[in-house]
Design an enzyme around this catalytic site. Sequence first.
Site, PDB file in Angstrom:
ATOM      1  N   GLY A 136       0.842  -1.191   0.000  1.00  0.00           N
ATOM      2  CA  GLY A 136       0.000   0.000   0.000  1.00  0.00           C
ATOM      3  C   GLY A 136       0.872   1.235   0.000  1.00  0.00           C
ATOM      4  O   GLY A 136       2.062   1.158   0.340  1.00  0.00           O
ATOM      5  N   GLN A 151       2.951   9.666   1.752  1.00  0.00           N
ATOM      6  CA  GLN A 151       4.234   9.023   1.432  1.00  0.00           C
ATOM      7  C   GLN A 151       4.798   9.486   0.091  1.00  0.00           C
ATOM      8  O   GLN A 151       5.967   9.225  -0.202  1.00  0.00           O
ATOM      9  CB  GLN A 151       4.085   7.491   1.400  1.00  0.00           C
ATOM     10  N   CYS A 175       7.860  -0.944   5.968  1.00  0.00           N
ATOM     11  CA  CYS A 175       7.224   0.254   5.420  1.00  0.00           C
ATOM     12  C   CYS A 175       8.159   0.854   4.387  1.00  0.00           C
ATOM     13  O   CYS A 175       9.374   0.908   4.613  1.00  0.00           O
ATOM     14  CB  CYS A 175       6.962   1.257   6.546  1.00  0.00           C
ATOM     15  N   LEU A 176       7.603   1.315   3.257  1.00  0.00           N
ATOM     16  CA  LEU A 176       8.442   1.900   2.215  1.00  0.00           C
ATOM     17  C   LEU A 176       9.166   3.150   2.698  1.00  0.00           C
ATOM     18  O   LEU A 176      10.204   3.512   2.163  1.00  0.00           O
ATOM     19  CB  LEU A 176       7.583   2.247   0.988  1.00  0.00           C
ATOM     20  N   HIS A 228      -2.118  -0.073   9.060  1.00  0.00           N
ATOM     21  CA  HIS A 228      -0.840   0.552   8.689  1.00  0.00           C
ATOM     22  C   HIS A 228      -1.085   1.790   7.820  1.00  0.00           C
ATOM     23  O   HIS A 228      -0.523   2.864   8.077  1.00  0.00           O
ATOM     24  CB  HIS A 228       0.020  -0.483   7.959  1.00  0.00           C
ATOM     25  N   GLU A 229      -1.922   1.638   6.793  1.00  0.00           N
ATOM     26  CA  GLU A 229      -2.149   2.762   5.873  1.00  0.00           C
ATOM     27  C   GLU A 229      -2.905   3.896   6.562  1.00  0.00           C
ATOM     28  O   GLU A 229      -2.604   5.072   6.329  1.00  0.00           O
ATOM     29  CB  GLU A 229      -2.897   2.285   4.619  1.00  0.00           C
ATOM     30  N   HIS A 254      -0.598   5.961   8.594  1.00  0.00           N
ATOM     31  CA  HIS A 254       0.095   6.963   7.777  1.00  0.00           C
ATOM     32  C   HIS A 254      -0.755   8.220   7.636  1.00  0.00           C
ATOM     33  O   HIS A 254      -0.270   9.339   7.809  1.00  0.00           O
ATOM     34  CB  HIS A 254       0.353   6.413   6.367  1.00  0.00           C
TER      35      HIS A 254
HETATM   36 ZN    ZN Z   1       4.096   2.352   5.409  1.00  0.00          ZN
END
Ligand code: ZN
Length: 189
Positions: free
Chosen positions: A49, A54, A102-103, A143-144, A147
């Site tokens: 995601g 991000q 996480c990216l 998680h998303e 963010h």
């Molecule tokens: Zn993340």
Amino acid sequence: MPVRPIVPIGHPVLRTPTTPIQPEQIGSPEIESLIDDLIDTMRHERGAGVAANQIGVSKRVTVIEVTQSTRYPYKPPIPLTVAINPIVELVGSETVVINEGCLSVPLRGELVRNVVIRVEYLDRDGMRHDEVKRGLTAGTWQHECDHLDGRLIVDRIDPTTLSTWEQYELHHRAAFVERITRFTDEIGS
Ligand code: ZN
């Protein structure tokens, strides 16, 4: 410019709660191209995601998709989902320990997620969804939405479990994947 650079931890936009999208903005060229960029960036980075902040856009929208080709092959598949203004509500009190990456964060580690959630959101056509998610899929949604609220996995990770991806592969992946695969089978996600 479809694939956009991922903003790394330390940038204030990741710590700023995002602004909800006005319903009349849904379908506008600005929002449509933002959604397309999120999808292209998620697939390029092989993430499960990507939240708009991000890629540096402080709007409350995220995209989610899990296929065999993501960085997280133990996750049950999730079809491509665009979630505008998503709200997560925790259902019940059962929790599970998940090793998350996480990216935007170069480390991974173990954190606690609720096993069952209810999520309300609008899709890119403005249709309202009200759905229950379980297990790792519920974890991805939490998680998303973290963010979009300005939270990162490091806020929740037990710091003694922090690991680079390389050391995770060497020392933690096998045990985690075995445990979480058994869990996923048990809850029937
Ligand atoms: Zn993340």
